[in-house]
Design an enzyme around this catalytic site. Structure first.
Site, PDB file in Angstrom:
ATOM      1  N   ASP A 158       5.475  -3.985   5.110  1.00 21.94           N
ATOM      2  CA  ASP A 158       6.674  -3.224   4.766  1.00 21.94           C
ATOM      3  C   ASP A 158       7.441  -2.627   5.940  1.00 21.94           C
ATOM      4  OD1 ASP A 158       5.326  -3.745   2.431  1.00 21.94           O
ATOM      5  OD2 ASP A 158       5.459  -1.720   1.640  1.00 21.94           O
ATOM      6  N   GLU A 382      -8.004   0.271   2.688  1.00 17.59           N
ATOM      7  CA  GLU A 382      -6.834  -0.603   2.724  1.00 17.59           C
ATOM      8  C   GLU A 382      -6.622  -1.201   4.122  1.00 17.59           C
ATOM      9  OE1 GLU A 382      -2.104  -0.248   1.386  1.00 17.59           O
ATOM     10  OE2 GLU A 382      -3.358   1.553   1.503  1.00 17.59           O
TER      11      GLU A 382
END
Length: 421
Positions: A158, A382
């Site tokens: 992102d 993550e």
């Protein structure tokens, strides 16, 4: 003591919503496109039918155009932003209006090869949907040659520095007031900034304003960049889908033609000054001039070369754990800020697949061992700081558990057995 394999399986089951899997509870309360593809690979190590269910549920929300959205809003969760009321796509179930890296065919091949007989009928049913998605990519997003994104979220990476030059041209002043969920679940210093988010929302609003007409978004939208990472993933996915198509008795001529055209476009994203593949602002013709992990996805598509090898080793030798998401020697490097420096086990897994296929088993094993070390130290987070292994982002993360079961937790011999080679 519960083994890491058992913990990983428990995470997949715990995040399982019945047919689709959350990336993690709280932070990501819906089905995400490329997360689901990796979840399928993980499920295939202990529940083959559930693996196919994951892919089927993902493709069930495919748009009539062939696009597969990046988020599917199966159940209401008013606390998440931006939710379906912001996207306004008119789909049922509601979805976002953008896509994500096309790794589903890569993972479908992995799942199928782990049990070809059990997967034959499932793959036959899935094949035309994957083909339609690939057609969408090539006809809508490869009009400039390499694969293009119209929103940084589509890249899966992102806020990586690759997109800074494109983001600079986006006016985020009309984003309005909103409440983000991500900064309430993890340290805000590890997430994209408010300025980033204002621009992200401005791009969503533009999509809404043209009823998500992709041709208009490509032509007139505020952001359009060629993405090396997606280009290489799509190229690999094309070739994997062709392998499956042949096995199913399909004519794969069109698919191989797309792959050939995409490979021919790779020089477009080679930056001689950087000695690497680079993101390209298609609105201005400018390179990002920043080395990111997307460039190293070249190995996944058998597109490496000696110059890129040198860059890979330079970057890798600057850190201690895995491949960083951005160049550690760049001024923009931040070892804990989402895609601006951390190492991502899932990206390491993709890169290792390519390295193994290229005959670089030594590098693939180095990468596997370093990724395994992160998970053994801190669990299934993550992403991680590549310098000191600090765990970052969401905990009990689906795709980290999945790549432990399929790759990171396996030795070299069992690696191949589980379809990771």
């Amino acid at each position: 003591m519960t083994s890491l394999d058992e913990q990983a399986r428990a995470i997949l089951r715990g995040n399982d919503q019945g047919g689709y899997t959350l990336p993690t509870h709280g932070l990501y309360p819906y089905q995400w496109n490329w997360d689901s593809a990796f979840a399928a690979w993980g499920f295939a190590t202990f529940d083959n039918a559930r693996a196919w269910d994951e892919l089927d549920t993902l493709m069930a929300s495919q748009w009539d155009t062939g696009m597969v959205p990046h988020i599917i809003f199966h159940k209401p969760d008013p606390g998440y932003f931006p939710g379906p009321d912001v996207w306004q796509t008119g789909q049922s179930p509601a979805t976002s209006g953008i896509t994500q890296p096309p790794v589903a065919a890569i993972m479908a091949r992995k799942v199928w090869e782990m049990d070809p007989e059990a997967g034959q009928a499932r793959m036959a049913a899935l094949y035309p949907k994957l083909l339609a998605w690939h057609r969408w990519w090539h006809e809508v997003r490869c009009t400039h040659g390499p694969a293009a994104i119209t929103h940084p979220w589509e890249s899966g990476r992102d806020n990586c520095p690759d997109w800074d030059i494109g983001m600079a041209g986006v006016d985020g002043s009309s984003a309005g007031q909103y409440q983000r969920r991500d900064t309430g679940h993890v340290n805000p210093e590890m997430r994209p900034t408010k300025q980033d988010y204002d621009r992200y929302i401005a791009m969503v609003k533009f999509g809404c304003s043209v009823d998500w007409d992709q041709a208009r978004i490509v032509r007139d939208g505020p952001f359009l960049m060629a993405d090396p990472g997606i280009t290489f993933m799509l190229l690999r996915a094309d070739e994997d889908l062709a392998v499956m198509g042949r096995a199913l008795g399909e004519d794969v001529t069109k698919l191989l033609g797309w792959a050939k055209d995409l490979r021919a476009a790779l020089p477009t994203i080679w930056n001689d000054e950087l000695n690497a593949y680079d993101a390209l602002n298609l609105k201005t013709g400018e390179f990002a001039n920043i080395l990111g992990s997307g460039a190293f996805m070249a190995y996944l598509a058998d597109a490496g070369n000696p110059q890129l090898d040198a860059q890979l080793m330079r970057v890798w030798d600057k850190v201690n754990y895995g491949i960083p998401s951005a160049d550690p020697e760049a001024a923009t490097f931040d070892p804990r800020k989402y895609w601006r420096g951390p190492t991502w086990p899932v990206v390491n897994a993709l890169l290792a697949i390519g390295l193994r296929d290229a005959g670089r088993a030594d590098l693939a094993e180095r990468l596997r061992a370093q990724t395994a070390s992160l998970i053994r130290k801190h669990g299934f987070y993550e992403y991680f700081d590549p310098l000191d292994a600090t765990p970052c982002g969401g905990a009990d993360f689906t795709w980290t558990a999945a790549i432990w079961l399929t790759w990171a937790g396996r030795d070299v011999e069992s690696d191949a057995v589980r379809g990771a080679a």
